[in-house]
Motif scaffolding. Structure first.
Motif, PDB file in Angstrom:
ATOM      1  N   ASN A  99       0.202  -1.119  -0.323  1.00  0.00           N
ATOM      2  CA  ASN A  99       0.081   0.358  -0.354  1.00  0.00           C
ATOM      3  C   ASN A  99       0.718   1.143   0.510  1.00  0.00           C
ATOM      4  OD1 ASN A  99      -2.359  -1.365   0.202  1.00  0.00           O
ATOM      5  ND2 ASN A  99      -2.417  -1.527   2.762  1.00  0.00           N
TER       6      ASN A  99
ATOM      7  N   ILE B 110       1.602   4.287   1.164  1.00  0.00           N
ATOM      8  CA  ILE B 110       1.239   4.838   2.441  1.00  0.00           C
ATOM      9  C   ILE B 110       1.803   6.940   2.042  1.00  0.00           C
ATOM     10  CG2 ILE B 110       2.183   5.246   5.147  1.00  0.00           C
ATOM     11  CD1 ILE B 110       1.196   2.934   4.461  1.00  0.00           C
ATOM     12  N   ASP B 111       2.265   7.233   2.269  1.00  0.00           N
ATOM     13  CA  ASP B 111       2.686   8.845   1.457  1.00  0.00           C
ATOM     14  C   ASP B 111       3.291   9.084   0.435  1.00  0.00           C
ATOM     15  OD1 ASP B 111       2.142  10.605   4.751  1.00  0.00           O
ATOM     16  OD2 ASP B 111       4.202   8.912   5.606  1.00  0.00           O
TER      17      ASP B 111
ATOM     18  N   PRO C 180      -0.266  12.045   3.077  1.00  0.00           N
ATOM     19  CA  PRO C 180      -0.555  10.734   3.110  1.00  0.00           C
ATOM     20  C   PRO C 180      -1.190  10.442   1.848  1.00  0.00           C
ATOM     21  CG  PRO C 180      -1.295  12.289   5.101  1.00  0.00           C
ATOM     22  CD  PRO C 180      -0.167  12.466   4.732  1.00  0.00           C
ATOM     23  N   PHE C 181      -0.455   9.173   1.584  1.00  0.00           N
ATOM     24  CA  PHE C 181      -1.705   8.622   0.492  1.00  0.00           C
ATOM     25  C   PHE C 181      -3.611   9.360   0.019  1.00  0.00           C
ATOM     26  CE2 PHE C 181      -2.964   6.089  -3.557  1.00  0.00           C
ATOM     27  CZ  PHE C 181      -2.571   6.736  -4.494  1.00  0.00           C
ATOM     28  N   ASP C 182      -4.359   8.932   1.454  1.00  0.00           N
ATOM     29  CA  ASP C 182      -5.237   8.775   1.559  1.00  0.00           C
ATOM     30  C   ASP C 182      -6.042   9.945   1.290  1.00  0.00           C
ATOM     31  OD1 ASP C 182      -4.590   9.822   4.164  1.00  0.00           O
ATOM     32  OD2 ASP C 182      -5.298   7.820   5.499  1.00  0.00           O
ATOM     33  N   SER C 183      -5.373  11.234   1.470  1.00  0.00           N
ATOM     34  CA  SER C 183      -5.940  12.263   1.396  1.00  0.00           C
ATOM     35  C   SER C 183      -5.910  12.855  -0.237  1.00  0.00           C
ATOM     36  CB  SER C 183      -4.509  13.274   2.153  1.00  0.00           C
ATOM     37  OG  SER C 183      -3.422  13.513   1.250  1.00  0.00           O
TER      38      SER C 183
ATOM     39  N   SER D  14      -7.985  12.548  -3.664  1.00  0.00           N
ATOM     40  CA  SER D  14      -9.665  12.563  -3.567  1.00  0.00           C
ATOM     41  C   SER D  14      -9.396  12.590  -5.322  1.00  0.00           C
ATOM     42  CB  SER D  14      -9.674  13.906  -3.715  1.00  0.00           C
ATOM     43  OG  SER D  14      -9.294  14.635  -4.182  1.00  0.00           O
TER      44      SER D  14
ATOM     45  N   ILE E 196      -5.235  16.355  -4.179  1.00  0.00           N
ATOM     46  CA  ILE E 196      -5.780  16.277  -2.024  1.00  0.00           C
ATOM     47  C   ILE E 196      -6.826  17.708  -1.544  1.00  0.00           C
ATOM     48  CG2 ILE E 196      -3.079  15.449  -2.568  1.00  0.00           C
ATOM     49  CD1 ILE E 196      -2.896  17.964  -0.620  1.00  0.00           C
TER      50      ILE E 196
ATOM     51  N   LYS F  14      -7.428  16.902   5.307  1.00  0.00           N
ATOM     52  CA  LYS F  14      -6.605  15.154   5.758  1.00  0.00           C
ATOM     53  C   LYS F  14      -4.990  15.678   5.780  1.00  0.00           C
ATOM     54  CE  LYS F  14     -10.608  12.951   3.926  1.00  0.00           C
ATOM     55  NZ  LYS F  14     -11.028  11.824   3.128  1.00  0.00           N
TER      56      LYS F  14
END
Length: 83
Positions: A36, A38-39, A63-66, A68, A76, A80
């Motif tokens: 995955n 992460i950043d 962070p990669f989860d930011s 969109s 991003i 987040k």
């Protein structure tokens, strides 16, 4: 989010949802076991305020989860992404 080859991400402009130009993607941090992302390691634009972001050397870590969206730019959510 659709799949994207990592080689297509490098040197893409990173922007916030409000249109702020954050910088250019230089590298990614990947979890070894799961693979995955992460950043993202971003070279910030000279005029971008990096004080609220995690830093490593001359990069800011986002962070990669930011993320969109990934199209012509990597978009991003700044809320987040802040440390």
């Amino acid at each position: 989010m659709s799949k994207e080859f990592a080689k297509n991400l490098f040197n893409k402009q990173v922007m916030a949802t409000d249109g702020t130009e954050i910088g250019v993607l230089s590298n990614i941090v990947v979890e070894i076991r799961g693979g995955n992302i992460i950043d993202m390691m971003v070279t910030p634009n000279p005029n971008f305020d990096t004080t609220r972001y995690r830093k490593e050397d001359n990069f800011i870590l986002i962070p990669f989860d930011s993320v969109s969206a990934i199209k012509d730019y990597i978009i991003i959510d700044k809320m987040k992404a802040k440390a």
